[in-house]
Design a protein around this motif. Structure first.
Motif, PDB file in Angstrom:
ATOM      1  N   CYS A   1       0.829  -1.066   0.012  1.00  0.00           N
ATOM      2  CA  CYS A   1       0.000   0.052  -0.047  1.00  0.00           C
ATOM      3  C   CYS A   1       0.952   1.474   0.154  1.00  0.00           C
ATOM      4  O   CYS A   1       0.369   2.401   0.071  1.00  0.00           O
ATOM      5  N   GLN A   2       2.229   1.125  -0.104  1.00  0.00           N
ATOM      6  CA  GLN A   2       3.089   2.209   0.237  1.00  0.00           C
ATOM      7  C   GLN A   2       2.844   3.081   1.325  1.00  0.00           C
ATOM      8  O   GLN A   2       2.943   4.504   0.989  1.00  0.00           O
ATOM      9  N   MET A   3       2.656   2.361   2.366  1.00  0.00           N
ATOM     10  CA  MET A   3       2.554   3.250   3.673  1.00  0.00           C
ATOM     11  C   MET A   3       3.635   2.739   4.541  1.00  0.00           C
ATOM     12  O   MET A   3       4.121   1.529   4.441  1.00  0.00           O
ATOM     13  N   SER A   4       3.932   3.393   5.472  1.00  0.00           N
ATOM     14  CA  SER A   4       4.632   2.915   6.709  1.00  0.00           C
ATOM     15  C   SER A   4       3.729   1.926   7.542  1.00  0.00           C
ATOM     16  O   SER A   4       2.680   1.894   7.587  1.00  0.00           O
ATOM     17  N   ASN A   5       4.761   1.258   8.357  1.00  0.00           N
ATOM     18  CA  ASN A   5       3.806   0.333   9.120  1.00  0.00           C
ATOM     19  C   ASN A   5       2.948   1.002  10.186  1.00  0.00           C
ATOM     20  O   ASN A   5       1.544   0.755  10.346  1.00  0.00           O
ATOM     21  N   ALA A   6       3.322   2.110  10.600  1.00  0.00           N
ATOM     22  CA  ALA A   6       2.411   2.921  11.668  1.00  0.00           C
ATOM     23  C   ALA A   6       1.192   3.501  10.817  1.00  0.00           C
ATOM     24  O   ALA A   6       0.196   3.298  11.309  1.00  0.00           O
ATOM     25  N   ALA A   7       1.511   3.865   9.542  1.00  0.00           N
ATOM     26  CA  ALA A   7       0.545   4.486   8.990  1.00  0.00           C
ATOM     27  C   ALA A   7      -0.418   3.324   8.571  1.00  0.00           C
ATOM     28  O   ALA A   7      -1.749   3.633   8.689  1.00  0.00           O
ATOM     29  N   PHE A   8      -0.199   2.326   8.178  1.00  0.00           N
ATOM     30  CA  PHE A   8      -0.957   1.024   7.815  1.00  0.00           C
ATOM     31  C   PHE A   8      -1.787   0.866   9.066  1.00  0.00           C
ATOM     32  O   PHE A   8      -2.975   0.409   8.810  1.00  0.00           O
ATOM     33  N   LEU A   9      -1.068   0.696  10.110  1.00  0.00           N
ATOM     34  CA  LEU A   9      -1.761   0.133  11.297  1.00  0.00           C
ATOM     35  C   LEU A   9      -2.883   1.207  11.810  1.00  0.00           C
ATOM     36  O   LEU A   9      -4.080   0.859  12.042  1.00  0.00           O
ATOM     37  N   ALA A  10      -2.478   2.478  11.669  1.00  0.00           N
ATOM     38  CA  ALA A  10      -3.446   3.547  12.010  1.00  0.00           C
ATOM     39  C   ALA A  10      -4.573   3.418  11.326  1.00  0.00           C
ATOM     40  O   ALA A  10      -5.888   3.481  11.537  1.00  0.00           O
TER      41      ALA A  10
ATOM     42  N   ALA B   1      -5.767   0.984   9.359  1.00  0.00           N
ATOM     43  CA  ALA B   1      -6.427  -0.309   9.433  1.00  0.00           C
ATOM     44  C   ALA B   1      -7.293  -0.369  10.853  1.00  0.00           C
ATOM     45  O   ALA B   1      -8.535  -0.630  10.815  1.00  0.00           O
ATOM     46  N   VAL B   2      -6.749   0.041  11.814  1.00  0.00           N
ATOM     47  CA  VAL B   2      -7.448   0.301  12.877  1.00  0.00           C
ATOM     48  C   VAL B   2      -8.876   1.249  12.923  1.00  0.00           C
ATOM     49  O   VAL B   2      -9.777   1.026  13.350  1.00  0.00           O
ATOM     50  N   ASP B   3      -8.531   2.543  12.503  1.00  0.00           N
ATOM     51  CA  ASP B   3      -9.731   3.304  12.159  1.00  0.00           C
ATOM     52  C   ASP B   3     -10.736   2.836  11.086  1.00  0.00           C
ATOM     53  O   ASP B   3     -12.010   2.878  11.585  1.00  0.00           O
ATOM     54  N   LYS B   4     -10.516   1.911  10.218  1.00  0.00           N
ATOM     55  CA  LYS B   4     -11.350   1.174   9.268  1.00  0.00           C
ATOM     56  C   LYS B   4     -12.159   0.376   9.972  1.00  0.00           C
ATOM     57  O   LYS B   4     -13.252   0.154   9.774  1.00  0.00           O
ATOM     58  N   ALA B   5     -11.470  -0.302  10.917  1.00  0.00           N
ATOM     59  CA  ALA B   5     -12.161  -1.551  11.807  1.00  0.00           C
ATOM     60  C   ALA B   5     -13.034  -1.010  12.669  1.00  0.00           C
ATOM     61  O   ALA B   5     -14.259  -1.387  12.984  1.00  0.00           O
ATOM     62  N   ALA B   6     -12.589   0.237  13.279  1.00  0.00           N
ATOM     63  CA  ALA B   6     -13.559   0.789  14.234  1.00  0.00           C
ATOM     64  C   ALA B   6     -14.888   1.501  13.526  1.00  0.00           C
ATOM     65  O   ALA B   6     -15.617   1.774  14.305  1.00  0.00           O
ATOM     66  N   ARG B   7     -14.814   1.653  12.475  1.00  0.00           N
ATOM     67  CA  ARG B   7     -15.716   2.444  11.715  1.00  0.00           C
ATOM     68  C   ARG B   7     -17.217   1.435  11.730  1.00  0.00           C
ATOM     69  O   ARG B   7     -18.192   2.011  11.572  1.00  0.00           O
ATOM     70  N   ASP B   8     -16.895   0.073  11.684  1.00  0.00           N
ATOM     71  CA  ASP B   8     -17.982  -0.827  11.621  1.00  0.00           C
ATOM     72  C   ASP B   8     -17.784  -1.961  12.502  1.00  0.00           C
ATOM     73  O   ASP B   8     -17.155  -3.094  11.976  1.00  0.00           O
ATOM     74  N   LEU B   9     -18.223  -1.898  13.656  1.00  0.00           N
ATOM     75  CA  LEU B   9     -17.689  -2.868  14.883  1.00  0.00           C
ATOM     76  C   LEU B   9     -18.317  -4.388  14.460  1.00  0.00           C
ATOM     77  O   LEU B   9     -17.783  -5.276  14.899  1.00  0.00           O
ATOM     78  N   THR B  10     -19.628  -4.277  13.901  1.00  0.00           N
ATOM     79  CA  THR B  10     -20.311  -5.515  13.640  1.00  0.00           C
ATOM     80  C   THR B  10     -19.433  -6.297  12.771  1.00  0.00           C
ATOM     81  O   THR B  10     -19.210  -7.456  12.873  1.00  0.00           O
ATOM     82  N   ARG B  11     -19.005  -5.657  11.514  1.00  0.00           N
ATOM     83  CA  ARG B  11     -18.498  -6.496  10.350  1.00  0.00           C
ATOM     84  C   ARG B  11     -17.010  -6.747  10.948  1.00  0.00           C
ATOM     85  O   ARG B  11     -16.630  -7.884  10.643  1.00  0.00           O
TER      86      ARG B  11
END
Length: 113
Positions: free
Chosen positions: A16-25, A27-37
């Protein structure tokens, strides 16, 4: 996180051409947007298997109820919604079979048949 998981993580970040920290942030934000999924996606295989077995138990109980319906019909009772009920059960059984196939394919590393 074991070595295999860490490599998958770092490879994904690089892809994704991202740093590990940016990718993790991200991914966490995306996961937090739809907790059921998110909960469904991170369910362990054991949890999925437990749910499939619970569904199988429910289908077994439904089987018993259909036997009672057959007995009532043989005694002259009317069951005006029997066809719709039977189709709903068939549909649930098909979905359960498909879910089991997907789970097995995922576990075996292949695609569902």
């Amino acid at each position: 996180m074991n070595d295999i998981e860490f490599k998958r993580f770092t490879d994904a970040a690089a892809y994704c051409q991202m740093s590990n920290a940016a990718f993790l942030a991200y991914a966490v934000d995306k996961a937090a947007r739809d907790l059921t999924r998110t909960a469904a996606e991170i369910a362990t295989e054991r949890q999925v298997i437990d749910e499939l077995f619970a569904a199988r138990r429910h289908l077994g109980r439904i089987h018993g109820l259909f036997n009672q319906i057959a007995k009532a019909l043989n005694s002259g009772a009317d069951a005006p919604h029997l066809d719709a009920s039977a189709e709903a059960v068939r549909s649930a059984a098909r979905r359960m079979e498909e879910a089991a196939d997907v789970l097995l394919a995922h576990r075996d590393g292949g695609a569902a048949a």
